[in-house]
Design a protein around this motif. Structure first.
Motif, short mmCIF file in Angstrom:
data_model
loop_
_atom_site.label_atom_id
_atom_site.label_comp_id
_atom_site.label_asym_id
_atom_site.label_seq_id
_atom_site.Cartn_x
_atom_site.Cartn_y
_atom_site.Cartn_z
N PHE A 52 0.71 -1.28 0.17
CA PHE A 52 0.18 0.10 -0.11
C PHE A 52 0.74 1.20 -0.13
O PHE A 52 0.68 2.30 0.79
N LYS A 53 1.86 1.15 -0.74
CA LYS A 53 2.77 2.42 -1.05
C LYS A 53 3.50 2.90 0.35
O LYS A 53 3.80 4.04 0.52
N GLN A 54 3.84 1.82 1.09
CA GLN A 54 4.34 2.06 2.43
C GLN A 54 5.36 0.90 2.76
O GLN A 54 5.22 -0.25 2.38
N VAL A 55 6.67 1.20 3.25
CA VAL A 55 7.54 -0.08 3.74
C VAL A 55 6.93 -0.49 4.98
O VAL A 55 6.74 0.35 6.13
N ALA A 56 6.62 -1.77 5.10
CA ALA A 56 6.15 -2.20 6.62
C ALA A 56 7.10 -3.38 6.82
O ALA A 56 7.76 -4.12 6.11
N PRO B 250 0.09 -8.20 13.95
CA PRO B 250 0.06 -6.73 13.48
C PRO B 250 1.49 -6.49 12.79
O PRO B 250 2.83 -7.23 12.69
N ILE B 251 1.25 -5.37 11.83
CA ILE B 251 2.42 -4.99 10.98
C ILE B 251 2.72 -3.52 11.38
O ILE B 251 1.83 -2.74 12.03
N LYS B 252 3.88 -2.80 11.28
CA LYS B 252 4.22 -1.78 11.52
C LYS B 252 4.94 -0.83 10.25
O LYS B 252 5.47 -1.60 9.68
N VAL B 253 4.62 0.26 10.16
CA VAL B 253 4.87 0.97 9.02
C VAL B 253 6.31 1.65 9.46
O VAL B 253 6.66 2.00 10.58
N LEU B 254 7.27 1.57 8.74
CA LEU B 254 8.63 1.90 9.03
C LEU B 254 9.00 3.51 8.84
O LEU B 254 8.68 4.09 7.48
#
Length: 178
Positions: free
Chosen positions: A121-125, A134-138
Motif C-alpha cells: 500500500f505504498k508504504q514500507v512495512a 500486526p505490522i508496523k510502518v517503518l
C-alpha cells in the motif's frame, strides 16, 4: 533556529545611519527577515543534498516568525513527525527490500532478526512477529532532525547565515541612506 542581532550590530547600524538612527530597528528587522528567508532556502537545499528525500516539503515544515522593530529576532521553527521510509529511496526486490536514507551510504537491507520488510500500500512495512498481523510502518528522520544535524546541514549553513545577515544589513543601510 534563531537569527538575532546583538548590541554591537545595533550600534554599528545607528552609526552608519547618522541622523536617521531612529530608523535602525526597522533596518535591522528587514535585514533579519530577508536573512531568515534565505536561511530557510539554504537549509532545505543542504538537507536535500545529504538525504535522499523524494518529496519532502521543507518550506511547509519550516515556518518563519518575522522580526519586528520591537523584537529584533527572526525565528525559523521546524515541526514534523518522522517521515515514512517510502519518502526516501527504496528498492523492493523479490528477495529483500532495501532503503537508502543518506546519499553518502548505500542501500541497506531492511531486516530485523529473521523478519524482512516489504512494500504494501505504498508504504514500507514489517511484521512484528511470526504471525501475519500486526505490522508496523517503518519511518526515518523527521525534517527538524535532518535540518538540525550539525554535521550535515545546520552546522554547514550557519556561517553562511551570519555572512548573509551582514550583507543584508549593509544593503538595508544603503537603501535608507541612498
Amino acid at each position: 533556529i534563531a537569527v538575532e542581532v546583538d548590541k554591537a550590530s545595533l550600534s554599528y547600524v545607528e552609526k552608519k545611519l547618522g541622523k536617521m538612527k531612529s530608523q535602525a530597528p526597522k533596518v535591522i528587522a528587514k535585514a533579519l527577515n530577508k536573512t531568515a528567508k534565505q536561511a530557510r532556502k539554504k537549509l532545505a537545499i543542504k538537507a536535500q543534498e545529504s538525504y535522499t528525500v523524494k518529496t519532502a516539503k521543507f518550506n511547509k515544515n519550516m515556518r518563519i516568525k518575522n522580526a519586528t522593530a520591537g523584537s529584533l529576532e527572526a525565528i525559523i521553527r521546524s515541526q514534523g513527525k518522522p517521515m515514512k521510509l517510502m519518502n526516501f529511496r527504496v528498492s523492493a526486490g523479490e528477495e529483500m527490500t532495501r532503503a537508502k536514507v543518506l546519499k553518502s551510504s548505500g542501500l541497506k537491507n531492511l531486516i530485523k532478526g529473521n523478519i524482512k520488510a516489504f512494500v504494501a500500500f505504498k508504504q514500507v512495512a514489517q511484521r512484528q512477529g511470526k504471525s501475519r498481523l500486526p505490522i508496523k510502518v517503518l519511518h526515518s528522520n523527521s525534517i527538524p532532525k535532518m535540518i538540525g544535524s550539525e554535521k550535515r546541514v545546520y552546522g554547514i549553513v550557519k556561517p553562511q547565515i551570519k555572512s548573509d545577515l551582514k550583507k543584508n544589513i549593509d544593503a538595508q543601510i544603503k537603501e535608507v541612506v541612498g
